[in-house]
Design a protein around this motif. Structure first.
Motif, PDB file in Angstrom:
ATOM      1  N   SER A 113      -4.691  -6.758  -5.286  1.00 18.26           N
ATOM      2  CA  SER A 113      -3.335  -6.333  -5.592  1.00 18.26           C
ATOM      3  C   SER A 113      -2.539  -6.176  -4.303  1.00 18.26           C
ATOM      4  CB  SER A 113      -3.363  -4.996  -6.351  1.00 18.26           C
ATOM      5  OG  SER A 113      -2.066  -4.445  -6.450  1.00 18.26           O
ATOM      6  N   SER A 114      -1.228  -6.300  -4.412  1.00 16.90           N
ATOM      7  CA  SER A 114      -0.363  -6.049  -3.261  1.00 16.90           C
ATOM      8  C   SER A 114      -0.249  -4.560  -2.954  1.00 16.90           C
ATOM      9  CB  SER A 114       1.037  -6.613  -3.539  1.00 16.90           C
ATOM     10  OG  SER A 114       1.570  -6.044  -4.733  1.00 16.90           O
ATOM     11  N   CYS A 139      -7.970 -12.013  -4.663  1.00 20.42           N
ATOM     12  CA  CYS A 139      -7.533 -11.494  -5.960  1.00 20.42           C
ATOM     13  C   CYS A 139      -7.053 -10.049  -5.858  1.00 20.42           C
ATOM     14  CB  CYS A 139      -8.675 -11.580  -6.967  1.00 20.42           C
ATOM     15  SG  CYS A 139      -9.200 -13.262  -7.349  1.00 20.42           S
ATOM     16  N   GLY A 199       3.398  -3.734  -8.772  1.00 20.25           N
ATOM     17  CA  GLY A 199       2.281  -4.520  -8.254  1.00 20.25           C
ATOM     18  C   GLY A 199       2.285  -5.968  -8.674  1.00 20.25           C
ATOM     19  N   ASP A 200       1.122  -6.469  -9.083  1.00 17.76           N
ATOM     20  CA  ASP A 200       0.952  -7.911  -9.298  1.00 17.76           C
ATOM     21  C   ASP A 200       0.861  -8.295 -10.775  1.00 17.76           C
ATOM     22  OD1 ASP A 200      -1.522  -6.839  -9.843  1.00 17.76           O
ATOM     23  OD2 ASP A 200      -2.645  -8.140  -8.478  1.00 17.76           O
ATOM     24  N   TYR A 201       1.324  -7.400 -11.679  1.00 12.15           N
ATOM     25  CA  TYR A 201       1.313  -7.758 -13.090  1.00 12.15           C
ATOM     26  C   TYR A 201       2.600  -8.511 -13.462  1.00 12.15           C
ATOM     27  CZ  TYR A 201      -2.793  -4.953 -14.267  1.00 12.15           C
ATOM     28  OH  TYR A 201      -4.058  -4.431 -14.376  1.00 12.15           O
ATOM     29  N   GLN A 210       0.955  -1.075 -11.664  1.00  9.66           N
ATOM     30  CA  GLN A 210       0.823  -2.503 -11.355  1.00  9.66           C
ATOM     31  C   GLN A 210       1.931  -3.314 -12.028  1.00  9.66           C
ATOM     32  OE1 GLN A 210      -0.891  -3.596  -9.033  1.00  9.66           O
ATOM     33  NE2 GLN A 210      -3.094  -3.256  -9.162  1.00  9.66           N
ATOM     34  N   THR A 255       6.206  -2.083   0.819  1.00  6.31           N
ATOM     35  CA  THR A 255       4.959  -2.844   0.686  1.00  6.31           C
ATOM     36  C   THR A 255       3.818  -2.265   1.511  1.00  6.31           C
ATOM     37  OG1 THR A 255       5.734  -4.327   2.435  1.00  6.31           O
ATOM     38  CG2 THR A 255       6.141  -4.994   0.152  1.00  6.31           C
TER      39      THR A 255
END
Length: 260
Positions: A85-86, A83, A258-260, A254, A201
Motif C-alpha cells: 500500500s502507499s 504489492c 490508499g490503494d483501493y 485504504q 504521502t
C-alpha cells in the motif's frame, strides 16, 4: 469461467523462504512448506511455484524433485513486484481471545498494514505471561507470513512484542512527526474519516483499537490528552466488535487515502 476465477486458479503456489534467494539456486523447501506442497496442493515435479524472502520482489521457480522427505526447487527468475500500500499503517490492537486475534492479524495483513502492535488494556480479557507472550508472538508472525503467501505481499509486516497501552502511547509521543495521523476508534466520537484531511504521502498512520469491552473513559482520556495527537474516530452509527472494528477502519482508510 469468470475472469476473476480464471486468474485465481492460474496463480502459482507461493512460499516464503527466509534465506537469500538467487537465480539458478536450488532451494530445499521447509518441512511445513514441503508438506503443504506435496500433501495439500498435490504439486508434482515440473510444476511452477513462487518464492519470496520477505525483502521485496519474488522469484519464479519450478519443482525439480518432490517426495515425502524432500522438495527441491530451481530458481528461474526474479520479478520486481510490489504489492504494498502507499500508506504506512500501524495497527495497535488490544489483545483478545486467540481466534479473534488471529483473524484480526491475518486480515489486517491482507488489507495492507505495515505492522501490528498488540497492547494490553484495563479491560483486556487475555493476560499473557512473558513465556506465553513470546509463544503467541511467534504464532502471530506465522499467521502474517501465511497471509503474505496468500495475498501476494513480498514484504513481511512485523508483529511487535506485547506492551501496555501507556507504554505504546509513550513511544508515539516521542516518535510522532508533524505529518503523522493517529486515530482512535471510539463510540463517543463525532468525526468520520471524510472529515479528517487526507494525510501527506510520507505520513505514518497509527490506528488504536480497544478490547472486547472497549477502552475505559480514563484510557480514552489518556489517549487523547497525552500529547500524542490522537483523533477520535467513529465508523457510522453502529457499534462494531473489536474483530470487526480494525478491519472496517483499515478498509475505509485504504478506500479514501490508499490503494483501493
Amino acid at each position: 469461467m469468470p475472469l476473476t476465477w480464471a486468474i485465481y486458479f492460474n496463480m502459482h503456489a507461493r512460499f516464503y523462504h527466509p534465506s537469500k534467494i538467487t537465480i539458478g539456486q536450488i532451494v530445499e523447501l521447509s518441512a511445513e512448506n514441503k508438506h503443504h506442497a506435496a500433501r495439500v496442493l498435490r504439486l508434482k515435479a515440473g510444476d511452477s511455484i513462487t518464492l519470496f524472502s520477505g525483502d521485496g520482489g519474488e522469484f519464479s521457480a519450478h519443482i525439480q524433485t518432490i517426495s515425502k522427505s524432500s522438495t527441491a526447487v530451481l530458481i528461474d527468475a526474479y520479478h520486481d513486484i510490489d504489492c504494498e500500500s502507499s500508506l504506512h499503517i500501524e495497527l495497535a490492537q488490544a489483545i483478545c481471545v486467540n481466534e479473534k486475534m488471529d483473524w484480526i492479524i491475518q486480515k489486517a495483513v491482507e488489507l495492507g498494514v505495515t505492522c501490528v502492535q498488540p497492547i494490553t488494556t484495563d479491560r483486556s480479557i487475555v493476560h499473557l505471561s512473558d513465556e506465553r507472550s513470546s509463544k503467541r508472538l511467534q504464532h502471530w508472525q506465522k499467521i502474517v507470513i501465511s497471509a503474505c503467501e496468500q495475498c501476494g505481499r513480498n514484504l513481511i509486516p512485523h508483529v511487535l512484542p506485547l506492551i501496555s497501552l501507556p507504554q505504546w502511547l509513550s513511544q508515539k509521543k516521542t516518535t510522532r512527526s508533524a505529518h503523522d495521523v493517529h486515530l482512535m476508534l471510539s463510540t463517543t466520537a463525532t468525526k468520520g474519516l471524510r472529515e479528517i484531511p487526507k494525510p501527506p504521502t510520507d505520513a505514518n498512520l497509527a490506528l488504536v483499537i480497544g478490547p472486547e469491552g472497549g477502552f475505559t473513559q480514563e484510557e480514552e482520556a489518556t489517549i487523547l490528552h497525552t500529547g500524542t495527537g490522537f483523533i477520535p474516530l467513529r465508523l457510522g452509527k453502529r457499534i462494531l466488535r473489536t474483530e470487526s472494528a480494525a478491519l472496517a477502519a483499515i478498509a475505509a482508510i485504504q478506500a479514501l487515502w490508499g490503494d483501493y
